[in-house]
Scaffold this motif. Structure first.
Motif, mmCIF file in Angstrom:
data_model
loop_
_atom_site.group_PDB
_atom_site.id
_atom_site.type_symbol
_atom_site.label_atom_id
_atom_site.label_comp_id
_atom_site.label_asym_id
_atom_site.label_seq_id
_atom_site.Cartn_x
_atom_site.Cartn_y
_atom_site.Cartn_z
ATOM 1 N N ARG A 7 -5.756 14.836 1.188
ATOM 2 C CA ARG A 7 -4.386 14.804 0.698
ATOM 3 C C ARG A 7 -4.234 13.652 -0.273
ATOM 4 N NH1 ARG A 7 -0.114 17.394 2.897
ATOM 5 N NH2 ARG A 7 -0.671 18.675 4.665
ATOM 6 N N VAL A 8 -3.551 13.938 -1.367
ATOM 7 C CA VAL A 8 -3.397 12.898 -2.376
ATOM 8 C C VAL A 8 -1.955 12.909 -2.883
ATOM 9 C CG1 VAL A 8 -4.390 14.499 -4.083
ATOM 10 C CG2 VAL A 8 -4.323 12.077 -4.609
ATOM 11 N N ASP A 9 -1.411 11.724 -3.073
ATOM 12 C CA ASP A 9 -0.056 11.610 -3.604
ATOM 13 C C ASP A 9 -0.063 12.124 -5.057
ATOM 14 O OD1 ASP A 9 2.246 10.692 -4.925
ATOM 15 O OD2 ASP A 9 2.414 8.936 -3.626
ATOM 16 N N PRO A 10 0.715 13.184 -5.345
ATOM 17 C CA PRO A 10 0.644 13.766 -6.684
ATOM 18 C C PRO A 10 1.113 12.830 -7.794
ATOM 19 C CG PRO A 10 2.384 14.821 -5.384
ATOM 20 C CD PRO A 10 1.648 13.918 -4.453
ATOM 21 N N TRP A 11 1.966 11.874 -7.476
ATOM 22 C CA TRP A 11 2.489 11.002 -8.545
ATOM 23 C C TRP A 11 1.711 9.712 -8.652
ATOM 24 C CZ3 TRP A 11 4.828 14.271 -11.158
ATOM 25 C CH2 TRP A 11 5.581 15.269 -10.554
ATOM 26 N N ASN A 12 1.244 9.221 -7.504
ATOM 27 C CA ASN A 12 0.495 7.959 -7.487
ATOM 28 C C ASN A 12 -0.803 8.115 -6.720
ATOM 29 O OD1 ASN A 12 1.842 5.722 -8.811
ATOM 30 N ND2 ASN A 12 3.555 6.275 -7.437
ATOM 31 N N HIS A 126 -0.814 16.469 -15.237
ATOM 32 C CA HIS A 126 -0.699 16.105 -13.826
ATOM 33 C C HIS A 126 -1.434 14.780 -13.562
ATOM 34 C CE1 HIS A 126 -0.847 16.284 -9.493
ATOM 35 N NE2 HIS A 126 -0.137 17.390 -9.494
ATOM 36 N N PRO A 127 -0.753 13.824 -12.918
ATOM 37 C CA PRO A 127 -1.386 12.511 -12.704
ATOM 38 C C PRO A 127 -2.723 12.575 -11.963
ATOM 39 C CG PRO A 127 0.962 12.398 -12.191
ATOM 40 C CD PRO A 127 0.655 13.842 -12.455
ATOM 41 N N VAL A 128 -2.855 13.495 -11.010
ATOM 42 C CA VAL A 128 -4.128 13.599 -10.274
ATOM 43 C C VAL A 128 -5.226 14.107 -11.197
ATOM 44 C CG1 VAL A 128 -5.341 14.772 -8.381
ATOM 45 C CG2 VAL A 128 -2.999 13.914 -8.038
#
Ligand code: AMP
Ligand code: MG
Length: 341
Positions: A7-12, A126-128
């Motif tokens: 799981r990864v924070d989509p914005w940070n 997308h940041p990711v």
């Protein structure tokens, strides 16, 4: 093998997670990751063997070329001729859901461009995606992370159910925002030609770039991918069906008395599809073409999973804006005339 799911924070996005995923890419592995359009299945675009892994995992025909993803516009000059029109479009629309087909410098593995003398390039927003591509330090080849021919994945669950057994890592950054793939434009010459409608509407390109976009009509020659079956759910999909067409499809599907018809569209059916036929539990109305685009692949997969016998969908009445991409995806998903991948 079963993919690891992070799981990864989509914005940070956590730099440690991105590092780990970038190491998998550099090591020749496969990482599924969110972009603003749909989830991508990424590999090192400079490695023929890594790219072969993408085709294998998806069951993708070898003559359907891949898009190379970059973390900055200036890096494109390493693989392609940046035409004046392309340079302007990059300035206006990157990062974002616009892919440009450009003359290839011939340095990418032939697997990427399927032997063509052109190459497709995009910089996602997308940041990711951006963090991963930037950290990998190579152009990342990435088609949608679904099994070839299936609806594109707009969340990690869809990725997992299609290619979870054949990728190394899935970065779960939640649902994607655009929901359909990028617009693909041929920018090799002075005329811009639409190869695939997508997240960046043609009208917006024409208005902001001050250029005409020719609608190629998708003859399957300029954009090899269009001739294959795409986006199809496992149950029949009918567009703007009549009551008779619904009845026929249900009988062909061998649906019994408790047949379940799913419905999606900007509005309900124009005609009655038969008393109580549309299952309200399997029914979704979108309020705008943008939201239709965002939700359509997820709806197809959900209806299928919940046991719809057939899916009926109403095409948007307009070809303007996101209506064009929605119509394109629905028409292809419903088509029975394309080759299987
Ligand atoms: P996907 O990555 O699965 O969303 O598909 C990428 C789309 O871009 C497909 O329709 C490809 O056929 C198209 N494409 C990729 N590279 C090229 C190219 N060099 N010329 C024309 N179309 C391309
Ligand atoms: Mg695809």
């Amino acid at each position: 093998m079963t993919a690891r799911l992070l799981r990864v924070d989509p914005w940070n996005p956590d730099p440690g997670l991105i590092d780990e995923a970038a190491r998998v890419i550099r090591g020749g592995g496969l990482v599924a990751f969110p972009t603003e359009t749909v989830y991508g299945l990424g590999a090192d675009g400079t490695s023929a063997t890594a790219v072969a892994g993408i085709f294998h995992a998806k069951g993708r025909p070898a003559d359907n070329p891949l898009i190379l993803h970059f973390a900055a516009p200036e890096l494109v000059a390493g693989v392609a001729v940046v035409t004046p029109s392309a340079s302007k479009l990059m300035e206006l629309f990157w990062p974002g859901p616009l892919t440009l087909v450009l003359p290839s410098l011939g340095v990418v593995p032939r697997e990427v461009s399927a032997g063509l003398d052109t190459v497709a390039v995009r910089m996602p927003s997308h940041p990711v995606a951006l963090a991963l591509i930037s950290r990998a330090g190579v152009p990342v080849a990435a088609p949608s992370a679904n099994t070839s021919g299936r609806p594109s994945p707009t969340d990690a669950e869809a990725v997992f159910s299609d290619v979870g057994a054949s990728v190394d890592l899935v970065l779960d950054g939640g649902a994607t925002s655009v929901g359909v793939e990028s617009t693909v434009l041929d920018a090799t010459g002075p005329d811009l030609v639409l190869l695939r409608p997508g997240g960046c509407p043609v009208e917006e390109i024409e208005a902001r770039a001050g250029a005409r976009v020719l609608l190629s009509g998708g003859d399957g020659r300029r954009s090899p991918g269009v001739r294959y079956r795409h986006y199809a759910p496992r149950v029949p999909l009918l567009l703007n069906p009549t009551r008779e067409e619904v009845a026929l499809a249900l009988s062909e599907a061998g649906a019994g008395a408790r047949a379940r018809v799913a419905w999606m569209g900007l509005e309900g059916p124009e005609v009655s599809l038969g008393d109580g036929t549309v299952d309200l539990e399997l029914s979704v109305l979108f309020d705008t073409p943008e939201n239709y685009a965002r939700g359509l692949f997820h709806a197809l997969r959900t209806f299928e999973r919940l046991g719809a016998d057939i899916i009926a969908a109403r095409l948007p009445d307009t070809d303007r804006g996101m209506g064009r991409a929605v119509r394109d995806r629905l028409e292809r998903a419903a088509s029975r005339s394309h080759e299987n991948p």
